[in-house]
Design a protein around this motif. Structure first.
Motif, PDB file in Angstrom:
ATOM      1  N   ASN A 146       0.813  -1.216   0.000  1.00 55.08           N
ATOM      2  CA  ASN A 146       0.000   0.000   0.000  1.00 55.08           C
ATOM      3  C   ASN A 146       0.849   1.270   0.000  1.00 55.08           C
ATOM      4  OD1 ASN A 146      -2.508  -1.399   0.099  1.00 55.08           O
ATOM      5  ND2 ASN A 146      -2.225  -1.730   2.302  1.00 55.08           N
ATOM      6  N   TYR A 147       2.158   1.089  -0.102  1.00 59.86           N
ATOM      7  CA  TYR A 147       3.038   2.260  -0.119  1.00 59.86           C
ATOM      8  C   TYR A 147       2.657   3.172  -1.288  1.00 59.86           C
ATOM      9  CZ  TYR A 147       7.232   5.134  -0.179  1.00 59.86           C
ATOM     10  OH  TYR A 147       8.089   6.201  -0.146  1.00 59.86           O
ATOM     11  N   GLN A 148       2.597   4.466  -1.014  1.00 57.69           N
ATOM     12  CA  GLN A 148       2.191   5.428  -2.038  1.00 57.69           C
ATOM     13  C   GLN A 148       3.428   5.925  -2.805  1.00 57.69           C
ATOM     14  OE1 GLN A 148      -1.121   6.355  -2.746  1.00 57.69           O
ATOM     15  NE2 GLN A 148      -1.433   4.570  -1.420  1.00 57.69           N
ATOM     16  N   TRP A 149       3.628   5.355  -3.979  1.00 54.16           N
ATOM     17  CA  TRP A 149       4.753   5.789  -4.809  1.00 54.16           C
ATOM     18  C   TRP A 149       4.478   7.166  -5.391  1.00 54.16           C
ATOM     19  CZ3 TRP A 149       9.067   2.988  -4.570  1.00 54.16           C
ATOM     20  CH2 TRP A 149       8.953   1.661  -4.148  1.00 54.16           C
ATOM     21  N   ARG A 150       5.487   7.999  -5.371  1.00 56.27           N
ATOM     22  CA  ARG A 150       5.322   9.367  -5.850  1.00 56.27           C
ATOM     23  C   ARG A 150       5.677   9.443  -7.330  1.00 56.27           C
ATOM     24  NH1 ARG A 150       8.360  13.891  -2.523  1.00 56.27           N
ATOM     25  NH2 ARG A 150       6.921  13.055  -0.969  1.00 56.27           N
ATOM     26  N   GLY A 151       4.689   9.723  -8.146  1.00 61.18           N
ATOM     27  CA  GLY A 151       4.933   9.908  -9.571  1.00 61.18           C
ATOM     28  C   GLY A 151       5.442  11.318  -9.850  1.00 61.18           C
ATOM     29  N   ARG A 152       5.721  11.602 -11.095  1.00 59.74           N
ATOM     30  CA  ARG A 152       6.170  12.943 -11.456  1.00 59.74           C
ATOM     31  C   ARG A 152       5.705  13.267 -12.866  1.00 59.74           C
ATOM     32  NH1 ARG A 152      11.270  12.814 -14.349  1.00 59.74           N
ATOM     33  NH2 ARG A 152      11.960  10.662 -14.670  1.00 59.74           N
ATOM     34  N   THR A 153       5.798  14.533 -13.199  1.00 61.67           N
ATOM     35  CA  THR A 153       5.416  14.986 -14.531  1.00 61.67           C
ATOM     36  C   THR A 153       6.644  15.508 -15.255  1.00 61.67           C
ATOM     37  OG1 THR A 153       3.185  15.576 -13.800  1.00 61.67           O
ATOM     38  CG2 THR A 153       3.972  16.579 -15.834  1.00 61.67           C
ATOM     39  N   VAL A 154       6.849  15.040 -16.463  1.00 61.01           N
ATOM     40  CA  VAL A 154       7.974  15.472 -17.291  1.00 61.01           C
ATOM     41  C   VAL A 154       7.463  16.457 -18.333  1.00 61.01           C
ATOM     42  CG1 VAL A 154       9.713  14.715 -18.964  1.00 61.01           C
ATOM     43  CG2 VAL A 154       9.209  13.302 -16.967  1.00 61.01           C
ATOM     44  N   GLU A 155       8.188  17.543 -18.514  1.00 61.04           N
ATOM     45  CA  GLU A 155       7.831  18.524 -19.535  1.00 61.04           C
ATOM     46  C   GLU A 155       8.484  18.137 -20.862  1.00 61.04           C
ATOM     47  OE1 GLU A 155       9.122  22.319 -18.137  1.00 61.04           O
ATOM     48  OE2 GLU A 155       7.475  22.519 -16.693  1.00 61.04           O
ATOM     49  N   GLU A 156       7.668  17.893 -21.862  1.00 62.34           N
ATOM     50  CA  GLU A 156       8.183  17.614 -23.204  1.00 62.34           C
ATOM     51  C   GLU A 156       7.972  18.863 -24.064  1.00 62.34           C
ATOM     52  OE1 GLU A 156       9.945  15.405 -24.433  1.00 62.34           O
ATOM     53  OE2 GLU A 156       9.773  13.651 -23.113  1.00 62.34           O
ATOM     54  N   TRP A 157       9.080  19.432 -24.556  1.00 67.41           N
ATOM     55  CA  TRP A 157       9.022  20.665 -25.328  1.00 67.41           C
ATOM     56  C   TRP A 157       9.092  20.378 -26.830  1.00 67.41           C
ATOM     57  CZ3 TRP A 157       7.923  25.287 -23.183  1.00 67.41           C
ATOM     58  CH2 TRP A 157       7.996  25.367 -21.800  1.00 67.41           C
ATOM     59  N   PHE A 158       8.453  21.251 -27.610  1.00 67.22           N
ATOM     60  CA  PHE A 158       8.377  21.083 -29.057  1.00 67.22           C
ATOM     61  C   PHE A 158       8.691  22.406 -29.764  1.00 67.22           C
ATOM     62  CE2 PHE A 158       5.840  17.788 -27.234  1.00 67.22           C
ATOM     63  CZ  PHE A 158       5.875  16.711 -28.111  1.00 67.22           C
ATOM     64  N   PHE A 159       9.608  22.340 -30.724  1.00 63.62           N
ATOM     65  CA  PHE A 159       9.872  23.450 -31.641  1.00 63.62           C
ATOM     66  C   PHE A 159       9.395  23.040 -33.025  1.00 63.62           C
ATOM     67  CE2 PHE A 159      12.951  24.152 -28.304  1.00 63.62           C
ATOM     68  CZ  PHE A 159      13.134  25.529 -28.230  1.00 63.62           C
ATOM     69  N   GLU A 160       8.674  23.914 -33.689  1.00 63.12           N
ATOM     70  CA  GLU A 160       8.216  23.639 -35.053  1.00 63.12           C
ATOM     71  C   GLU A 160       8.958  24.544 -36.027  1.00 63.12           C
ATOM     72  OE1 GLU A 160       6.140  21.323 -35.826  1.00 63.12           O
ATOM     73  OE2 GLU A 160       4.957  20.890 -34.026  1.00 63.12           O
ATOM     74  N   TYR A 161       9.460  23.953 -37.115  1.00 52.83           N
ATOM     75  CA  TYR A 161      10.089  24.755 -38.164  1.00 52.83           C
ATOM     76  C   TYR A 161       9.827  24.057 -39.493  1.00 52.83           C
ATOM     77  CZ  TYR A 161      13.502  27.310 -40.941  1.00 52.83           C
ATOM     78  OH  TYR A 161      14.098  28.088 -41.893  1.00 52.83           O
ATOM     79  N   GLY A 162       8.953  24.656 -40.304  1.00 46.01           N
ATOM     80  CA  GLY A 162       8.585  24.048 -41.583  1.00 46.01           C
ATOM     81  C   GLY A 162       8.071  22.638 -41.354  1.00 46.01           C
ATOM     82  N   PRO A 163       8.612  21.644 -42.069  1.00 41.94           N
ATOM     83  CA  PRO A 163       8.137  20.270 -41.916  1.00 41.94           C
ATOM     84  C   PRO A 163       8.759  19.551 -40.716  1.00 41.94           C
ATOM     85  CG  PRO A 163       9.840  20.330 -43.594  1.00 41.94           C
ATOM     86  CD  PRO A 163       9.627  21.761 -43.151  1.00 41.94           C
ATOM     87  N   TYR A 164       9.626  20.221 -39.974  1.00 36.54           N
ATOM     88  CA  TYR A 164      10.394  19.573 -38.912  1.00 36.54           C
ATOM     89  C   TYR A 164       9.792  19.864 -37.531  1.00 36.54           C
ATOM     90  CZ  TYR A 164      13.852  19.342 -42.649  1.00 36.54           C
ATOM     91  OH  TYR A 164      14.489  19.113 -43.832  1.00 36.54           O
ATOM     92  N   THR A 165       9.754  18.822 -36.706  1.00 38.61           N
ATOM     93  CA  THR A 165       9.361  18.962 -35.295  1.00 38.61           C
ATOM     94  C   THR A 165      10.531  18.495 -34.443  1.00 38.61           C
ATOM     95  OG1 THR A 165       7.016  18.577 -35.758  1.00 38.61           O
ATOM     96  CG2 THR A 165       7.757  18.263 -33.485  1.00 38.61           C
ATOM     97  N   ILE A 166      11.069  19.421 -33.660  1.00 38.06           N
ATOM     98  CA  ILE A 166      12.192  19.133 -32.767  1.00 38.06           C
ATOM     99  C   ILE A 166      11.626  18.967 -31.369  1.00 38.06           C
ATOM    100  CG2 ILE A 166      14.384  19.984 -31.854  1.00 38.06           C
ATOM    101  CD1 ILE A 166      14.328  21.879 -34.444  1.00 38.06           C
ATOM    102  N   TRP A 167      11.833  17.808 -30.778  1.00 43.01           N
ATOM    103  CA  TRP A 167      11.241  17.561 -29.463  1.00 43.01           C
ATOM    104  C   TRP A 167      12.169  16.661 -28.649  1.00 43.01           C
ATOM    105  CZ3 TRP A 167       8.974  12.948 -27.363  1.00 43.01           C
ATOM    106  CH2 TRP A 167       9.113  11.814 -28.190  1.00 43.01           C
ATOM    107  N   GLY A 168      11.695  16.295 -27.452  1.00 37.59           N
ATOM    108  CA  GLY A 168      12.450  15.373 -26.603  1.00 37.59           C
ATOM    109  C   GLY A 168      13.703  16.012 -26.028  1.00 37.59           C
ATOM    110  N   LEU A 169      14.718  15.177 -25.854  1.00 34.90           N
ATOM    111  CA  LEU A 169      15.971  15.619 -25.261  1.00 34.90           C
ATOM    112  C   LEU A 169      16.592  16.767 -26.057  1.00 34.90           C
ATOM    113  CD1 LEU A 169      18.740  13.294 -23.900  1.00 34.90           C
ATOM    114  CD2 LEU A 169      19.334  15.054 -25.559  1.00 34.90           C
ATOM    115  N   THR A 170      16.538  16.677 -27.386  1.00 32.44           N
ATOM    116  CA  THR A 170      17.116  17.727 -28.225  1.00 32.44           C
ATOM    117  C   THR A 170      16.423  19.062 -27.992  1.00 32.44           C
ATOM    118  OG1 THR A 170      17.712  16.091 -29.903  1.00 32.44           O
ATOM    119  CG2 THR A 170      17.644  18.388 -30.603  1.00 32.44           C
ATOM    120  N   ALA A 171      15.098  19.052 -27.898  1.00 33.92           N
ATOM    121  CA  ALA A 171      14.356  20.289 -27.650  1.00 33.92           C
ATOM    122  C   ALA A 171      14.667  20.854 -26.273  1.00 33.92           C
ATOM    123  CB  ALA A 171      12.854  20.043 -27.798  1.00 33.92           C
ATOM    124  N   ARG A 172      14.830  19.978 -25.278  1.00 29.95           N
ATOM    125  CA  ARG A 172      15.143  20.449 -23.930  1.00 29.95           C
ATOM    126  C   ARG A 172      16.501  21.167 -23.910  1.00 29.95           C
ATOM    127  NH1 ARG A 172      13.736  19.009 -18.672  1.00 29.95           N
ATOM    128  NH2 ARG A 172      11.693  18.614 -19.599  1.00 29.95           N
TER     129      ARG A 172
END
Length: 206
Positions: free
Chosen positions: A169-195
């Motif tokens: 019954n231990y209450q594990w503490r979750g977390r929220t990760v921010e995923e960032w996105f850059f848009e440029y023309g047909p390209y979407t830069i996200w994840g570790l590279t965007a961070r």
């Protein structure tokens, strides 16, 4: 005295964070290039034949090998292997704060000026499907957007619940990760590279 020995050990045996010595350590280079007199940031599109993250947009870089003298050495070595750029032609501008993705994974980013013409002639097509650039002024004037991702902990079936208070019954503490996105023309830069890109843009904007 024990106190003096402990004090000396604490002063000299400093890791960036607990677990750094055993973490998967990688290094990347943010390549700045001049195209027709305009400063731009260069990105790779990973080859579709790559086993890891095919088709992803990234900076040149990779795992730090035991034979690498430093994270910077690894970033320049990987840049040479992927883009064909000789390390002694890169004007290294400096390092960014390491990105601690988790206690078992850390990335050391660097920024440097690279000859764009050298890249276009020699990038490794077995690893890199294509390269493209984004104007630095565009990145400075266009904000990325963010999507939160919930991360929940899930112990395996052999976890010793009998050793901890509240057991299963231990209450594990979750977390929220921010995923960032850059848009440029047909390209979407996200994840570790965007961070890492976001951190770099914030640093030079200041």
């Amino acid at each position: 005295m024990n106190q003096e020995r402990w004090r000396e050990q604490l002063r000299t045996n400093q890791e960036l964070f607990i677990g750094e010595a055993t973490a998967l350590r990688s290094a990347v280079l943010i390549p700045l290039v001049q195209v027709e007199g305009q400063w731009r940031v260069l990105f790779e599109v990973r080859s579709a034949t790559m086993r890891s993250q095919p088709g992803d947009i990234c900076f040149p870089g990779g795992r730090i090998d035991p034979t690498d003298d430093s994270p910077l050495f690894a970033a320049l070595r990987e840049t040479h292997e992927e883009l064909g750029v000789s390390p002694d032609t890169v004007e290294v501008l400096g390092s960014l704060s390491p990105y601690v993705a988790s206690p078992s994974f850390v990335v050391y980013p660097f920024a440097g000026i690279v000859d764009y013409k050298e890249i276009i002639r020699s990038y490794n097509k077995n690893e890199v499907e294509e390269v493209f650039t984004v104007p630095l002024n565009y990145l400075l004037s266009h904000e990325p957007y963010m999507h939160p991702v919930a991360v929940n902990l899930s112990p395996d079936l052999n976890f010793p619940y009998d050793k901890i208070r509240n057991g299963e019954n231990y209450q594990w503490r979750g977390r929220t990760v921010e995923e960032w996105f850059f848009e440029y023309g047909p390209y979407t830069i996200w994840g570790l590279t965007a961070r890492i890109l976001k951190h770099f843009i914030e640093m030079i904007r200041e």
